[in-house]
Design a protein around this motif. Structure first.
Motif, PDB file in Angstrom:
ATOM      1  N   PRO A  11       0.776  -1.196   0.147  1.00 37.37           N
ATOM      2  CA  PRO A  11      -0.122   0.125   0.104  1.00 37.37           C
ATOM      3  C   PRO A  11       0.815   1.218  -0.027  1.00 37.37           C
ATOM      4  O   PRO A  11       1.962   1.205   0.693  1.00 37.37           O
ATOM      5  N   ALA A  12       0.255   2.480  -0.803  1.00 32.78           N
ATOM      6  CA  ALA A  12       1.222   3.538  -0.853  1.00 32.78           C
ATOM      7  C   ALA A  12       1.084   4.045   0.389  1.00 32.78           C
ATOM      8  O   ALA A  12       0.166   4.475   1.128  1.00 32.78           O
ATOM      9  N   THR A  13       2.268   4.659   1.031  1.00 29.19           N
ATOM     10  CA  THR A  13       2.354   5.230   2.203  1.00 29.19           C
ATOM     11  C   THR A  13       2.275   6.666   2.261  1.00 29.19           C
ATOM     12  O   THR A  13       1.820   7.384   3.338  1.00 29.19           O
ATOM     13  N   SER A  14       2.167   7.359   1.085  1.00 28.51           N
ATOM     14  CA  SER A  14       1.564   8.645   1.126  1.00 28.51           C
ATOM     15  C   SER A  14       1.125   8.978  -0.401  1.00 28.51           C
ATOM     16  O   SER A  14       0.932   7.932  -1.292  1.00 28.51           O
ATOM     17  N   GLY A  15       0.168  10.088  -0.682  1.00 31.54           N
ATOM     18  CA  GLY A  15      -0.273  10.189  -1.890  1.00 31.54           C
ATOM     19  C   GLY A  15       0.814  11.151  -2.649  1.00 31.54           C
ATOM     20  O   GLY A  15       0.154  11.710  -3.648  1.00 31.54           O
ATOM     21  N   ARG A  16       1.897  10.858  -2.541  1.00 28.86           N
ATOM     22  CA  ARG A  16       2.798  11.844  -3.030  1.00 28.86           C
ATOM     23  C   ARG A  16       3.349  11.229  -4.485  1.00 28.86           C
ATOM     24  O   ARG A  16       4.018  12.014  -5.366  1.00 28.86           O
ATOM     25  N   ALA A  17       3.392  10.163  -4.502  1.00 31.26           N
ATOM     26  CA  ALA A  17       4.361   9.346  -5.569  1.00 31.26           C
ATOM     27  C   ALA A  17       3.393   9.260  -6.763  1.00 31.26           C
ATOM     28  O   ALA A  17       2.203   9.052  -6.654  1.00 31.26           O
ATOM     29  N   LYS A  18       4.037   9.494  -7.820  1.00 30.58           N
ATOM     30  CA  LYS A  18       3.711   9.380  -9.206  1.00 30.58           C
ATOM     31  C   LYS A  18       3.692   8.113  -9.743  1.00 30.58           C
ATOM     32  O   LYS A  18       4.827   7.706  -9.714  1.00 30.58           O
ATOM     33  N   CYS A  19       3.213   7.465 -10.610  1.00 32.58           N
ATOM     34  CA  CYS A  19       3.165   6.332 -11.417  1.00 32.58           C
ATOM     35  C   CYS A  19       4.002   6.530 -12.581  1.00 32.58           C
ATOM     36  O   CYS A  19       3.728   7.505 -13.286  1.00 32.58           O
ATOM     37  N   ARG A  20       5.183   5.947 -12.694  1.00 30.70           N
ATOM     38  CA  ARG A  20       6.057   5.921 -13.992  1.00 30.70           C
ATOM     39  C   ARG A  20       5.307   5.526 -15.065  1.00 30.70           C
ATOM     40  O   ARG A  20       5.928   6.055 -16.146  1.00 30.70           O
ATOM     41  N   CYS A  50       1.942   5.877 -16.154  1.00 31.09           N
ATOM     42  CA  CYS A  50       0.900   6.813 -16.857  1.00 31.09           C
ATOM     43  C   CYS A  50       0.799   8.329 -16.208  1.00 31.09           C
ATOM     44  O   CYS A  50       0.194   9.260 -16.760  1.00 31.09           O
ATOM     45  N   ASP A  51       2.009   8.765 -15.198  1.00 33.35           N
ATOM     46  CA  ASP A  51       2.336   9.925 -14.599  1.00 33.35           C
ATOM     47  C   ASP A  51       0.902  10.251 -13.824  1.00 33.35           C
ATOM     48  O   ASP A  51       1.025  11.490 -13.316  1.00 33.35           O
ATOM     49  N   GLY A  52       0.187   9.230 -13.663  1.00 35.60           N
ATOM     50  CA  GLY A  52      -0.946   9.924 -12.775  1.00 35.60           C
ATOM     51  C   GLY A  52      -0.557   9.636 -11.105  1.00 35.60           C
ATOM     52  O   GLY A  52       0.454   9.071 -11.030  1.00 35.60           O
ATOM     53  N   LYS A  53      -1.187  10.081 -10.213  1.00 36.18           N
ATOM     54  CA  LYS A  53      -1.212  10.028  -8.825  1.00 36.18           C
ATOM     55  C   LYS A  53      -1.391   8.895  -8.302  1.00 36.18           C
ATOM     56  O   LYS A  53      -2.495   8.000  -8.673  1.00 36.18           O
ATOM     57  N   ILE A  54      -0.570   8.283  -7.516  1.00 35.65           N
ATOM     58  CA  ILE A  54      -1.051   6.891  -6.831  1.00 35.65           C
ATOM     59  C   ILE A  54      -1.578   7.433  -5.570  1.00 35.65           C
ATOM     60  O   ILE A  54      -0.858   8.151  -4.500  1.00 35.65           O
ATOM     61  N   GLU A  55      -2.759   6.994  -4.992  1.00 35.92           N
ATOM     62  CA  GLU A  55      -3.442   7.431  -3.980  1.00 35.92           C
ATOM     63  C   GLU A  55      -2.979   6.830  -2.721  1.00 35.92           C
ATOM     64  O   GLU A  55      -2.375   5.571  -2.880  1.00 35.92           O
ATOM     65  N   LYS A  56      -2.846   7.566  -1.601  1.00 34.66           N
ATOM     66  CA  LYS A  56      -2.534   6.988  -0.549  1.00 34.66           C
ATOM     67  C   LYS A  56      -3.367   5.693  -0.125  1.00 34.66           C
ATOM     68  O   LYS A  56      -4.453   5.892  -0.151  1.00 34.66           O
ATOM     69  N   GLY A  57      -2.516   4.704   0.385  1.00 36.14           N
ATOM     70  CA  GLY A  57      -3.263   3.446   0.804  1.00 36.14           C
ATOM     71  C   GLY A  57      -3.540   2.463  -0.497  1.00 36.14           C
ATOM     72  O   GLY A  57      -3.820   1.286  -0.096  1.00 36.14           O
ATOM     73  N   GLU A  58      -3.457   2.859  -1.529  1.00 35.64           N
ATOM     74  CA  GLU A  58      -3.723   2.142  -2.637  1.00 35.64           C
ATOM     75  C   GLU A  58      -2.621   0.912  -2.757  1.00 35.64           C
ATOM     76  O   GLU A  58      -1.511   1.629  -2.488  1.00 35.64           O
ATOM     77  N   LEU A  59      -2.854  -0.033  -3.320  1.00 37.02           N
ATOM     78  CA  LEU A  59      -1.873  -1.069  -3.546  1.00 37.02           C
ATOM     79  C   LEU A  59      -0.867  -0.337  -4.785  1.00 37.02           C
ATOM     80  O   LEU A  59      -1.475   0.012  -5.984  1.00 37.02           O
ATOM     81  N   ARG A  60       0.202  -0.352  -4.637  1.00 37.19           N
ATOM     82  CA  ARG A  60       1.163  -0.026  -5.775  1.00 37.19           C
ATOM     83  C   ARG A  60       2.514  -0.973  -6.007  1.00 37.19           C
ATOM     84  O   ARG A  60       2.825  -1.738  -5.189  1.00 37.19           O
ATOM     85  N   PHE A  61       2.976  -1.070  -7.274  1.00 32.17           N
ATOM     86  CA  PHE A  61       4.029  -1.942  -7.618  1.00 32.17           C
ATOM     87  C   PHE A  61       5.409  -1.099  -7.467  1.00 32.17           C
ATOM     88  O   PHE A  61       5.516   0.077  -7.985  1.00 32.17           O
ATOM     89  N   GLY A  62       6.371  -1.640  -6.704  1.00 35.33           N
ATOM     90  CA  GLY A  62       7.825  -0.867  -6.762  1.00 35.33           C
ATOM     91  C   GLY A  62       8.881  -1.641  -7.538  1.00 35.33           C
ATOM     92  O   GLY A  62       8.910  -2.858  -7.000  1.00 35.33           O
ATOM     93  N   GLU A  63       9.347  -1.075  -8.437  1.00 31.34           N
ATOM     94  CA  GLU A  63      10.397  -1.917  -9.249  1.00 31.34           C
ATOM     95  C   GLU A  63      11.860  -1.372  -8.736  1.00 31.34           C
ATOM     96  O   GLU A  63      11.889  -0.051  -8.555  1.00 31.34           O
TER      97      GLU A  63
END
Ligand SMILES: [Zn+2]
Ligand SMILES: [Zn+2]
Length: 185
Positions: free
Chosen positions: A7-16, A18-31
């Motif tokens: 889960p995203a720990t903040s809402g600050r990261a952008k997706c590489r 699509c350039d869209g925002k990754i919402e806080k708490g949303e599951l995200r993939f980290g490479e």
């Protein structure tokens, strides 16, 4: 460190992807990648769907045999399809050519103004660089499949149903129009 889904720990990261925002708490993939700017590692963050489409290999490593990720089977299938057809992760949408100046990467002919083209990006130096286009009609030869509309729509969500219908037609030129195109060459 291994690639990760968390889960995203903040809402600050952008997706590489699509350039869209990754919402806080949303599951995200980290490479994980070696740090371009110094020692250690850095993490490139993606929405899950964007990771499955654009970075299938590390995405599948991160997914492992997880079964508790929402939509896991769809994500896994999208990533595996991208591994089976190695150019699919380059897809970054589609549009009608605004000019007649771009050349198709497949047939090297100019892409006629207002005709459908698929936009490509190459992953270089930790980001996706715009890397030209192919005619929709060249997609089958270039990608090895025309089952690409889900990806196109994901990266170009503004396309309407009517647009997508036109795109499908352009991806699947009828035998007649294909013969005509060949004669015109
Ligand atoms: Zn994304
Ligand atoms: Zn072409």
């Amino acid at each position: 460190m291994p690639h990760v889904i968390e889960p995203a720990t903040s809402g600050r990261a952008k997706c590489r992807g699509c350039d869209g925002k990754i919402e806080k708490g949303e599951l995200r993939f980290g490479e994980r990648q070696p740090n371009a700017f110094g020692e250690g590692e850095m993490t490139l963050w993606f929405h899950l769907q964007c990771g499955a489409y654009k970075r299938p290999e590390p995405f599948l490593e991160a997914l492992g045999d997880a079964s508790d990720v929402p939509g896991v089977e769809t994500l896994r299938a999208a990533a595996e399809f991208g591994l089976a057809h190695r150019r699919l992760p380059r897809i970054n949408g589609a549009d009608r050519a605004p000019t007649g100046r771009a050349r198709c990467r497949r047939c090297l002919e100019l892409i006629e103004k207002d005709s459908w083209r698929v936009a490509l990006v190459f992953f270089e130096e930790y980001r996706f660089q715009p890397s030209g286009f192919v005619h929709a009609g060249c997609a089958r030869d270039y990608f090895g499949t025309v089952d690409i509309v889900d990806r196109v729509r994901h990266f170009k969500p503004k396309l309407t149903c009517a647009d997508l219908k036109e795109l499908r037609g352009a991806l699947n030129p009828t035998a007649g129009s294909r013969d005509r195109d060949l004669r015109a060459l």
